[in-house]
Design a protein around this motif. Structure first.
Motif, PDB file in Angstrom:
ATOM      1  N   UNK A   1      51.342  18.263   9.090  1.00 12.98           N
ATOM      2  CA  UNK A   1      51.816  17.199   9.980  1.00 12.98           C
ATOM      3  C   UNK A   1      51.795  15.913   9.164  1.00 12.98           C
ATOM      4  N   UNK A   2      52.925  15.242   9.113  1.00 15.03           N
ATOM      5  CA  UNK A   2      53.065  14.082   8.245  1.00 15.03           C
ATOM      6  C   UNK A   2      53.462  12.888   9.110  1.00 15.03           C
ATOM      7  N   UNK A   3      52.706  11.805   9.016  1.00 15.53           N
ATOM      8  CA  UNK A   3      52.990  10.650   9.853  1.00 15.53           C
ATOM      9  C   UNK A   3      53.455   9.459   9.040  1.00 15.53           C
ATOM     10  N   UNK A   4      54.471   8.759   9.538  1.00 14.53           N
ATOM     11  CA  UNK A   4      54.947   7.562   8.833  1.00 14.53           C
ATOM     12  C   UNK A   4      55.554   6.598   9.846  1.00 14.53           C
ATOM     13  N   UNK A   5      55.909   5.413   9.359  1.00 17.19           N
ATOM     14  CA  UNK A   5      56.486   4.410  10.262  1.00 17.19           C
ATOM     15  C   UNK A   5      57.382   3.491   9.467  1.00 17.19           C
ATOM     16  N   UNK A   6      58.643   3.367   9.884  1.00 15.49           N
ATOM     17  CA  UNK A   6      59.478   2.312   9.289  1.00 15.49           C
ATOM     18  C   UNK A   6      60.422   1.811  10.365  1.00 15.49           C
ATOM     19  N   UNK A   7      61.257   0.842   9.981  1.00 14.91           N
ATOM     20  CA  UNK A   7      62.051   0.195  11.009  1.00 14.91           C
ATOM     21  C   UNK A   7      63.057   1.166  11.618  1.00 14.91           C
ATOM     22  N   UNK A   8      63.633   1.998  10.743  1.00 16.84           N
ATOM     23  CA  UNK A   8      64.656   2.909  11.250  1.00 16.84           C
ATOM     24  C   UNK A   8      64.038   4.018  12.105  1.00 16.84           C
ATOM     25  N   UNK A   9      62.889   4.527  11.673  1.00 14.33           N
ATOM     26  CA  UNK A   9      62.233   5.606  12.426  1.00 14.33           C
ATOM     27  C   UNK A   9      60.806   5.174  12.731  1.00 14.33           C
ATOM     28  N   UNK A  10      60.633   4.473  13.861  1.00 14.86           N
ATOM     29  CA  UNK A  10      59.276   4.005  14.164  1.00 14.86           C
ATOM     30  C   UNK A  10      58.402   5.136  14.671  1.00 14.86           C
ATOM     31  N   UNK A  11      57.142   5.117  14.293  1.00 16.03           N
ATOM     32  CA  UNK A  11      56.141   6.090  14.758  1.00 16.03           C
ATOM     33  C   UNK A  11      56.659   7.507  14.625  1.00 16.03           C
ATOM     34  N   UNK A  12      56.855   7.878  13.380  1.00 21.36           N
ATOM     35  CA  UNK A  12      57.473   9.148  13.060  1.00 21.36           C
ATOM     36  C   UNK A  12      56.422  10.205  12.768  1.00 21.36           C
ATOM     37  N   UNK A  13      56.666  11.408  13.257  1.00 19.01           N
ATOM     38  CA  UNK A  13      55.724  12.499  12.992  1.00 19.01           C
ATOM     39  C   UNK A  13      56.546  13.719  12.574  1.00 19.01           C
ATOM     40  N   UNK A  14      56.288  14.236  11.400  1.00 17.01           N
ATOM     41  CA  UNK A  14      56.996  15.425  10.934  1.00 17.01           C
ATOM     42  C   UNK A  14      56.025  16.589  11.005  1.00 17.01           C
ATOM     43  N   UNK A  15      56.383  17.598  11.787  1.00 17.91           N
ATOM     44  CA  UNK A  15      55.509  18.762  11.932  1.00 17.91           C
ATOM     45  C   UNK A  15      56.229  19.957  11.314  1.00 17.91           C
ATOM     46  N   UNK A  16      55.517  20.763  10.529  1.00 23.27           N
ATOM     47  CA  UNK A  16      56.224  21.836   9.828  1.00 23.27           C
ATOM     48  C   UNK A  16      55.320  22.972   9.422  1.00 23.27           C
ATOM     49  N   UNK A  17      55.929  24.052   8.936  1.00 17.79           N
ATOM     50  CA  UNK A  17      55.155  25.188   8.448  1.00 17.79           C
ATOM     51  C   UNK A  17      55.771  25.735   7.167  1.00 17.79           C
ATOM     52  N   UNK A  18      54.932  26.500   6.455  1.00 18.88           N
ATOM     53  CA  UNK A  18      55.314  27.000   5.140  1.00 18.88           C
ATOM     54  C   UNK A  18      55.350  28.519   5.138  1.00 18.88           C
ATOM     55  N   UNK A  19      56.190  29.033   4.255  1.00 22.07           N
ATOM     56  CA  UNK A  19      56.172  30.464   3.989  1.00 22.07           C
ATOM     57  C   UNK A  19      56.075  30.625   2.483  1.00 22.07           C
ATOM     58  N   UNK A  20      55.012  31.289   2.043  1.00 21.86           N
ATOM     59  CA  UNK A  20      54.833  31.508   0.607  1.00 21.86           C
ATOM     60  C   UNK A  20      54.834  30.174  -0.141  1.00 21.86           C
ATOM     61  N   UNK A  21      54.126  29.198   0.436  1.00 17.18           N
ATOM     62  CA  UNK A  21      53.984  27.864  -0.139  1.00 17.18           C
ATOM     63  C   UNK A  21      55.309  27.134  -0.330  1.00 17.18           C
ATOM     64  N   UNK A  22      56.335  27.520   0.420  1.00 16.77           N
ATOM     65  CA  UNK A  22      57.587  26.762   0.435  1.00 16.77           C
ATOM     66  C   UNK A  22      57.873  26.401   1.874  1.00 16.77           C
ATOM     67  N   UNK A  23      58.546  25.269   2.075  1.00 13.91           N
ATOM     68  CA  UNK A  23      58.772  24.784   3.429  1.00 13.91           C
ATOM     69  C   UNK A  23      59.695  25.744   4.172  1.00 13.91           C
ATOM     70  N   UNK A  24      59.261  26.185   5.326  1.00 14.00           N
ATOM     71  CA  UNK A  24      60.094  27.066   6.157  1.00 14.00           C
ATOM     72  C   UNK A  24      60.833  26.227   7.191  1.00 14.00           C
ATOM     73  N   UNK A  25      60.084  25.566   8.081  1.00 10.05           N
ATOM     74  CA  UNK A  25      60.697  24.743   9.131  1.00 10.05           C
ATOM     75  C   UNK A  25      60.048  23.373   9.128  1.00 10.05           C
ATOM     76  N   UNK A  26      60.864  22.355   9.431  1.00 11.19           N
ATOM     77  CA  UNK A  26      60.296  20.996   9.560  1.00 11.19           C
ATOM     78  C   UNK A  26      60.999  20.328  10.710  1.00 11.19           C
ATOM     79  N   UNK A  27      60.255  19.736  11.624  1.00 12.97           N
ATOM     80  CA  UNK A  27      60.896  19.048  12.746  1.00 12.97           C
ATOM     81  C   UNK A  27      60.297  17.662  12.844  1.00 12.97           C
ATOM     82  N   UNK A  28      61.185  16.671  12.954  1.00 17.15           N
ATOM     83  CA  UNK A  28      60.736  15.282  13.020  1.00 17.15           C
ATOM     84  C   UNK A  28      60.718  14.846  14.478  1.00 17.15           C
ATOM     85  N   UNK A  29      59.582  14.276  14.911  1.00 17.43           N
ATOM     86  CA  UNK A  29      59.446  13.827  16.293  1.00 17.43           C
ATOM     87  C   UNK A  29      59.074  12.362  16.300  1.00 17.43           C
TER      88      UNK A  29
END
Lengths: 306, 371
Positions: free
Chosen positions: A91-119
């Motif tokens: 889960x990755x959290x960030x904040x900027x003007x274009x995307x305020x209070x952004x949270x990226x939640x995701x999972x990995x398969x074999x240490x590579x990114x499988x799915x990522x969804x930004x909320x």
């Protein structure tokens, strides 16, 4: 690569155990989650990460320092962290003007990114803002998804699967009925996702099953779906592959009727009907006198023929 | 009296009706009415409600109370399901046995592939060698105590000897201690080499990729090159009009490895090979490579024996007793004549067809080609 891990043989038993814990297995370990702050994370996002860490303890790692990366552009640093800490959820959290209070939640398969969804977080009430007693850490939560939106689009379906994966905790065979303490409730409505967590109060009802009363306990978030980076169909199918050993075994020679009657099949060898055991009719048995007369008749017949 | 009887009948009915009403009230406390049934995955403690949230839509900006009511209803249904599971008492706590989770979620690492057997394991399988169970400690005469078999302070430690006798045929000025250390280093290096070779073989087997591409990207340079070549040739015009990158070289060794003699080459050699062909065809006796045949036969016998021993040991383990491998013969191999006959029988079929496939000139071989 695991082959490279084995080229350098571990010199201690402890190192060997460490490597064995991380190698692919038939039935897997519980997924760990890593909670990362971006370069420009603000206080709300940081508090969200801290609350989710409290929910996910002890199967989570909270990174204290800020990491200047952009998950949607470059996934290498996330993959590096995942490999080092053996975490497959993040889960990755960030904040900027274009995307305020952004949270990226995701999972990995074999240490590579499988799915990522930004909320995007629209409203947030933290654990410490609600003043009541909390449940102990490490309890397995109950998950409820309400709203028909969760099955309509592919995005929402993956989001549901991702949320289940993230929050479900260890898979257990038995559970203490009194230990069911909190419930996470996700509602999809008008493009928003309401995430609420409640503490369970079991009240007496007339019968064995108790009546439920809820008390709002934990973090409550109002989320909006922003960007998604979903895995391609074949990679997703590959990640869902179940090993043959874990597939449920079919029972042979047992079938069920439409009426519910169970039929079984027995395979038998061919029977020799001449050696069949029938009832003994003692009354019809030939007496010795009769047998002698029969023999004499047969002899006379043969002489006649000859 | 009849009046009294009627009154009693009434009171009994009343009592029954009252009991029913009480039951309904009790159940009412835990029943929830929903249009669509929820979907439960009790292994994950999960419930999915497919009903459209009409109540919430009316709520407007602050739907907190409605959300809580909806959550309460859904949770009540989930708890009802959970309380119906079979329970048992474990150390004075009531514990429910959960079923297997039905929601399929992606794995975090790929399925482990079965590793190919190492060279020793293959040999052991072939010969039927099974690991012997060894004791942990060995009696050490020198120190007069039980010592471990290998490792720190082991029973018979070669390195701790202070006297080595010079063997009969060796050079008296040679350093025997150094020789011993050198031999040990060589053994260790050989072991390490074999381990790495086994690993390489296992790793090579681990990528039976489809279309040459590995989904998560762990590929070696050669494999990527091969995949690229295959992709280049997979066009309608078999790669003839595919552009190449500025400095890309021709792929080498990508064709089939077959060499044909030129049509007008060495006449003497051609004459010799054709005469030899005719001679072999005319001879009554078939050609036989004795050594190959005997080796093949011996290998087959060893495999059969090993398989039989394995089966017997499995059977005896199941029965609980332990019988020696009955009828095992490890004496001299069967007679030469018998082997030759058997081998003959094996080779007879392979005699004519390969010779028949070599024809003069460029005549086409019609029908099936046999190897």
């Amino acid at each position: 690569m695991d082959a490279l891990d084995r080229v350098v043989k571990p010199k201690t038993k402890r190192a060997k155990r460490f490597l064995e814990k991380r190698e692919p297995k038939l039935s897997e370990n519980i997924k760990n989650a890593m909670l990362i702050k971006g370069g420009n994370a603000n206080s709300m996002v940081t508090q969200v990460l801290k609350d989710v860490y409290a929910l996910k303890k002890p199967y989570g790692v909270l990174y204290k320092k800020k990491n200047i990366t952009r998950p949607f552009e470059d996934q290498t640093s996330l993959e590096f962290f995942s490999k080092k800490s053996d975490c497959s959820l993040f889960m990755f959290g960030s904040h900027n003007k274009k995307r305020p209070n952004n949270l990226v939640i995701g999972r990995m398969y074999d240490y590579h990114v499988l799915d990522m969804i930004e909320l995007g977080i629209e409203k947030f009430v933290s654990l410490k803002d609600i003043k009541n007693s909390k449940c102990p850490e490490g309890t397995k939560p109950m998950l409820i998804f309400a709203g028909d939106d969760f099955d309509v689009t592919e995005d929402y379906r993956r989001l549901k699967s991702l949320l289940i994966d993230f929050f479900r905790g260890p898979t257990v065979a038995n559970i203490r009925l009194a230990g069911l303490e909190y419930v996470l409730h996700f509602t999809a409505l008008n493009g928003k996702i309401y995430f609420r967590s409640y503490k369970l109060l079991l009240k007496k009802s007339g019968c064995r099953t108790p009546r439920i009363e809820l008390e709002e306990m934990g973090p409550s978030l109002d989320l909006v779906l922003r960007r998604t980076h979903l895995a391609s169909d074949d990679l997703y199918k590959l990640s869902m592959k179940m090993p043959k050993a874990l597939k449920p075994k079919k029972k042979k020679n047992v079938s069920q009727d439409t009426f519910g009657t169970t039929y079984g099949r027995i395979h038998m060898q061919k029977q020799d009907l001449s050696k069949l055991q029938t009832r003994k009719m003692k009354g019809l048995k030939k007496r010795p006198a009769e047998r002698i007369t029969e023999d004499q008749e047969k002899k006379s017949k043969r002489i006649k023929k000859n | 009296m009849s009046l009294g009887g009627a009154m009693e009948g009434q009171s009994v009915e009343e009592l029954l009706a009252k009991a029913e009403r009480d039951e309904a009230e009790k159940l009412q406390r835990i029943t929830v009415h929903k249009e669509l049934e929820l979907e439960f995955d009790l292994g994950n403690l999960l419930a999915s409600d497919r009903n459209p949230p009409t109540g919430l839509r009316r709520a407007g900006a602050t739907p907190e109370a409605e959300l809580q009511a909806l959550a309460r209803d859904n949770t009540q249904l989930l708890i009802n399901q959970l309380w119906q599971l079979p329970t048992e008492r474990v150390e004075e706590a009531l514990v429910a046995r959960l079923p297997e989770p039905t929601t399929r979620l992606p794995r975090e690492k790929p399925v482990p592939r079965p590793r190919p057997l190492t060279r020793w394991q293959q040999f052991a399988r072939l010969k039927g060698i099974r690991p012997k169970k060894k004791t942990n400690l060995v009696w050490d005469e020198v120190s007069g105590q039980w010592r471990r078999r290998w490792g720190y302070q082991r029973a018979r430690d070669d390195t701790k000897e202070w006297l080595i006798e010079v063997p009969g045929g060796a050079d008296p000025l040679e350093d025997q201690f150094a020789k011993r250390i050198q031999a040990k280093k060589e053994r260790v290096a050989k072991n390490e080499l074999n381990r790495l070779r086994n690993l390489a073989r296992a790793h090579k087997m681990q990528v039976p990729s489809s279309a040459g591409m590995h989904p998560t990207g762990h590929q070696s340079k050669e494999e990527l090159g091969r995949a690229m070549q295959v992709a280049k040739v997979s066009t309608a015009s078999v790669g003839r009009f595919q552009e190449r990158l500025p400095k890309e070289k021709n792929p080498r060794g990508s064709g089939k490895k077959r060499k044909f003699q030129p049509l007008f080459g060495d006449f003497a050699a051609e004459k010799k090979s054709q005469l030899e062909l005719l001679r072999v065809m005319n001879s009554k006796k078939p050609q036989l490579d004795v050594t190959r045949a005997t080796n093949k036969q011996m290998r087959e016998e060893d495999q059969e024996e090993a398989a039989k021993r394995r089966k017997m040991s499995q059977k005896s383990k199941r029965k609980g007793g332990r019988q020696g491998p009955g009828g095992k013969r490890k004496g001299a191999p069967p007679s030469q004549g018998g082997k030759r006959n058997r081998a003959l029988g094996g080779r007879m079929n392979s005699g004519p067809p390969p010779l028949g496939s070599k024809r003069k000139g460029g005549q086409h071989q019609g029908g099936k080609r046999r190897r």
